[in-house]
Design an enzyme around this catalytic site. Structure first.
Site, mmCIF file in Angstrom:
data_model
loop_
_atom_site.group_PDB
_atom_site.id
_atom_site.type_symbol
_atom_site.label_atom_id
_atom_site.label_comp_id
_atom_site.label_asym_id
_atom_site.label_seq_id
_atom_site.Cartn_x
_atom_site.Cartn_y
_atom_site.Cartn_z
ATOM 1 N N CYS A 8 54.773 8.075 41.562
ATOM 2 C CA CYS A 8 53.336 7.954 41.835
ATOM 3 C C CYS A 8 52.505 8.304 40.610
ATOM 4 C CB CYS A 8 52.942 8.826 43.016
ATOM 5 S SG CYS A 8 53.388 10.550 42.797
ATOM 6 N N GLU A 66 48.339 12.047 50.055
ATOM 7 C CA GLU A 66 48.814 11.889 48.670
ATOM 8 C C GLU A 66 49.149 10.410 48.505
ATOM 9 O OE1 GLU A 66 48.767 14.103 46.417
ATOM 10 O OE2 GLU A 66 48.648 15.990 47.511
ATOM 11 N N GLU A 109 48.872 -1.113 41.653
ATOM 12 C CA GLU A 109 50.074 -0.299 41.459
ATOM 13 C C GLU A 109 51.311 -1.184 41.622
ATOM 14 O OE1 GLU A 109 51.039 2.580 44.553
ATOM 15 O OE2 GLU A 109 51.588 4.044 43.018
ATOM 16 N N LYS A 149 58.792 12.502 59.793
ATOM 17 C CA LYS A 149 59.104 11.070 59.942
ATOM 18 C C LYS A 149 59.375 10.576 58.520
ATOM 19 C CE LYS A 149 58.137 7.172 59.679
ATOM 20 N NZ LYS A 149 58.926 6.309 58.757
HETATM 21 P P1 NAD Z 1 54.311 3.540 52.549
HETATM 22 O O1 NAD Z 1 52.864 3.833 52.675
HETATM 23 O O2 NAD Z 1 54.775 2.155 52.760
HETATM 24 O O3 NAD Z 1 55.168 4.438 53.548
HETATM 25 C C1 NAD Z 1 55.127 5.844 53.533
HETATM 26 C C2 NAD Z 1 55.503 6.375 54.892
HETATM 27 O O4 NAD Z 1 54.501 5.993 55.833
HETATM 28 C C3 NAD Z 1 56.828 5.850 55.442
HETATM 29 O O5 NAD Z 1 57.506 6.884 56.092
HETATM 30 C C4 NAD Z 1 56.375 4.793 56.440
HETATM 31 O O6 NAD Z 1 57.314 4.568 57.470
HETATM 32 C C5 NAD Z 1 55.123 5.444 56.984
HETATM 33 N N1 NAD Z 1 54.172 4.503 57.620
HETATM 34 C C6 NAD Z 1 53.930 3.209 57.300
HETATM 35 N N2 NAD Z 1 52.992 2.697 58.118
HETATM 36 C C7 NAD Z 1 52.611 3.684 58.969
HETATM 37 C C8 NAD Z 1 51.684 3.778 60.047
HETATM 38 N N3 NAD Z 1 50.934 2.746 60.421
HETATM 39 N N4 NAD Z 1 51.562 4.959 60.700
HETATM 40 C C9 NAD Z 1 52.296 6.027 60.339
HETATM 41 N N5 NAD Z 1 53.209 5.998 59.333
HETATM 42 C C10 NAD Z 1 53.357 4.845 58.648
HETATM 43 O O7 NAD Z 1 54.707 4.082 51.099
HETATM 44 P P2 NAD Z 1 56.111 3.905 50.349
HETATM 45 O O8 NAD Z 1 56.234 2.469 49.945
HETATM 46 O O9 NAD Z 1 57.169 4.562 51.160
HETATM 47 O O10 NAD Z 1 55.873 4.815 49.056
HETATM 48 C C11 NAD Z 1 55.333 4.372 47.867
HETATM 49 C C12 NAD Z 1 53.870 4.781 47.764
HETATM 50 O O11 NAD Z 1 53.738 6.191 47.867
HETATM 51 C C13 NAD Z 1 53.260 4.421 46.416
HETATM 52 O O12 NAD Z 1 51.972 3.919 46.617
HETATM 53 C C14 NAD Z 1 53.184 5.764 45.687
HETATM 54 O O13 NAD Z 1 52.211 5.872 44.681
HETATM 55 C C15 NAD Z 1 52.893 6.681 46.831
HETATM 56 N N6 NAD Z 1 53.247 8.054 46.471
HETATM 57 C C16 NAD Z 1 52.242 8.966 46.258
HETATM 58 C C17 NAD Z 1 52.550 10.272 45.874
HETATM 59 C C18 NAD Z 1 51.477 11.298 45.644
HETATM 60 O O14 NAD Z 1 51.794 12.474 45.593
HETATM 61 N N7 NAD Z 1 50.231 10.911 45.499
HETATM 62 C C19 NAD Z 1 53.893 10.640 45.723
HETATM 63 C C20 NAD Z 1 54.886 9.694 45.949
HETATM 64 C C21 NAD Z 1 54.555 8.391 46.342
#
Ligand code: NAD
Length: 512
Positions: free
Chosen positions: A308, A274, A406, A199
């Site tokens: 991240c 992550e 963040e 997804k």
């Molecule tokens: P997000 O949490 O908004 O979304 C990530 C994914 O989760 C998307 O595909 C979204 O559609 C899905 N999602 C959202 N709500 C959901 C739910 N209730 N149930 C299931 N899936 C759901 O994150 P983003 O804005 O896409 O990404 C940025 C974030 O990701 C930042 O906080 C960044 O630090 C983090 N990040 C972490 C790493 C790591 O390795 N630790 C790497 C890259 C990004």
């Protein structure tokens, strides 16, 4: 109109029409389920928007619970059938093939990624190469490192462990480095023998679709790999709650991770998380300041700051702070902010207006909290994109929201320190613990401080350079579990123990 203004307007139109022309060549995107590109069951779609023009790029099929269920059923069938019965070498051949196909299409995938996300193309090209390598790496690692352990118990038992695939893996990914982060999950999931439902993030669907096309071309059996595009609260949520999905590997925001764990709890799943970060970079007075400056600048402004592991908190020893800050300002003023499709662009537009507004709001908060804000320039011809200029927040301090939260944009908060113990305390005084960077030429201090920082990954005298064999992941609110190398086997495989009696050991004789 002045000649200069006319030039800018025409440059703007030229850039916009280049993006629009590319977008007009793209077809609408469907779901990929059971080896076929299909519409959502209810025929629903959503618009994919360009970060550069803020116009629609194309329409994306919007998956719902019914589509997730269809994908899960096909993944289950493939797991119990053809894929599950393949020999390891045959399975890994497919994994190598995916890597080769990605490599053959590097430039095209990088272009799609930059068009969709606003990430500069010189950076997406590197990420796509790394993505190809992820498949090869995991195929190699399964071959060479997925072995069990043997425990001999005198002459009575030989106990040994084996790894077996878990089943249907649900992979949920973010938009900030979409293609690379997807491969980081797909490659180990497939190499270890699971079947997959991806997804992808709704803001960056283009390269996920390209991944489906590549996997289709690689000829994997139907149902082994599926993509359900859609929103987190609908498609993502249905995947998390589905009883036949045994694993959820998630990368995204900390709050989303926590929601997912709650929602998946009834179905008792295995989770890999992550999550977000607010990583410190500490520069001591004896460091190689030029190299530290290169690393600090790259670490926060590459990937438009949407990284991240970005070093978003800079702690400078007070004796070198003024000199360092002056040089950092010069860098910020010279960074090339531009069209993400141009080779020399270093910072592009943020992914979406919602995210742009969030980052802009943090700049307002920084002002209210008393920071001095130093920003680079955004060329006038880029006025339609979601551009935030590279920004330094001076006079920051640990209790500020802009230091604790963040921001996920090209914004670095700068602070000073006197003593080692003081900076360790400040570095640890956040909820996150993803990465940390220490700059010093004192070898003992380098190790000491790296040990003391509460985070999953530390670099001493280096920017973030990934070694795929090592564990990747965060501590505290930055994550649960580790990706990378053989660490991924803990998550993607079931480790079974088999106890074999090799003699006539004592068995209690109840009722004899
Ligand atoms: P997000 O949490 O908004 O979304 C990530 C994914 O989760 C998307 O595909 C979204 O559609 C899905 N999602 C959202 N709500 C959901 C739910 N209730 N149930 C299931 N899936 C759901 O994150 P983003 O804005 O896409 O990404 C940025 C974030 O990701 C930042 O906080 C960044 O630090 C983090 N990040 C972490 C790493 C790591 O390795 N630790 C790497 C890259 C990004």
């Amino acid at each position: 109109m002045s000649v200069k203004h006319e030039e800018l307007v025409s440059k703007h139109e030229e850039l916009v029409s280049k993006h629009e022309e590319l977008a007009s060549k793209l077809e609408d995107i469907k779901l990929y389920i059971n080896g076929e590109f299909v519409d959502a069951e209810d025929k629903g779609t959503f618009d994919n928007i360009s970060p550069f023009t803020n116009e629609k790029i194309n329409s994306i099929a919007s998956g719902q619970a019914a589509d997730i269920d269809k994908a899960v059923q096909s993944a289950k069938k493939a797991f119990k059938g053809e894929w599950g019965n393949l020999k390891q070498a045959e399975r890994l051949e497919y994994v190598y093939k995916i890597g080769d196909l990605i490599e053959q299409h590097t430039d095209e995938i990088a272009l799609l990624e930059s068009l969709d996300t606003g990430l500069p193309i010189a950076q997406t090209r590197k990420q796509v190469s790394r993505s190809a390598n992820n498949f090869r790496f995991y195929a190699d690692t399964v071959k060479s490192q997925m072995y069990g352990e043997v425990y001999q118990v005198d002459d009575e038992f030989i106990n040994y462990t084996v790894h077996s695939a878990v089943g249907v893996a649900g992979l949920i990914t973010p938009w900030n480095a979409p293609f690379m982060l997807e491969t980081w999950k797909i490659a180990p999931a497939l190499a270890t023998g699971n079947t997959v439902i991806l997804k992808p993030a709704e803001w960056s669907p283009l390269t996920a679709n390209r991944m489906a096309e590549i996997i289709d071309q690689a000829g994997l059996p139907d149902g082994v790999f599926n993509i359900v595009h859609g929103f987190g609260e609908t498609a993502g949520d249905a995947l998390v709650k589905h009883p036949d999905v045994q694993l959820i590997s998630f990368t995204g925001e900390t709050t989303t991770g926590s929601t997912i764990m709650k929602n998946g709890a009834d179905a008792l799943k295995r989770f890999s998380m992550e999550l977000g970060g607010k990583s410190p970079i500490i520069v001591f007075e004896d460091a190689d300041l030029d190299r530290a400056l290169d690393a600090a600048t790259w670490g926060i402004f590459s990937f438009n700051g949407e990284r991240c592991t970005a070093n978003s908190r800079l702690y400078l020893h007070e004796s070198i702070a003024n000199e360092f800050i002056e040089k950092l300002k010069e860098r910020v003023w010279n960074i090339k902010v531009g069209d993400p499709l141009e080779d020399d662009t270093q910072v592009g537009p943020l992914i979406k207006t919602e995210h742009y507004n969030n980052v802009k709001n943090y700049l307002k908060i920084a002002e209210e909290e008393g920071c001095e804000i130093i920003s680079g320039d955004i060329p006038t011809e880029l006025s339609r994109g979601n551009y935030v200029a590279p920004t330094i927040l001076l006079n920051a301090s640990n209790e500020m929201r802009v230091v604790q939260e963040e921001i996920f944009g090209p914004v670095i908060a700068v602070m000073t320190f006197k003593e080692e113990a003081e900076v360790i305390e400040k570095a640890n005084d956040v909820r996150y613990g993803l990465a940390g960077y220490v700059w010093t030429n004192d070898i003992k201090r380098g190790h000491r401080v790296a040990h003391a920082i509460e985070s999953g990954m530390l670099w001493v005298n280096s920017q973030n350079v990934r070694d795929l064999r090592t564990p990747f992941g965060g501590s505290k609110d930055s994550g649960i579990g580790r990706e990378g190398g053989h660490y991924a086997f803990e998550f993607y495989t079931e480790q079974k123990i088999i106890h074999v009696a090799i003699g006539d050991h004592h068995i209690p004789q109840f009722g004899k």
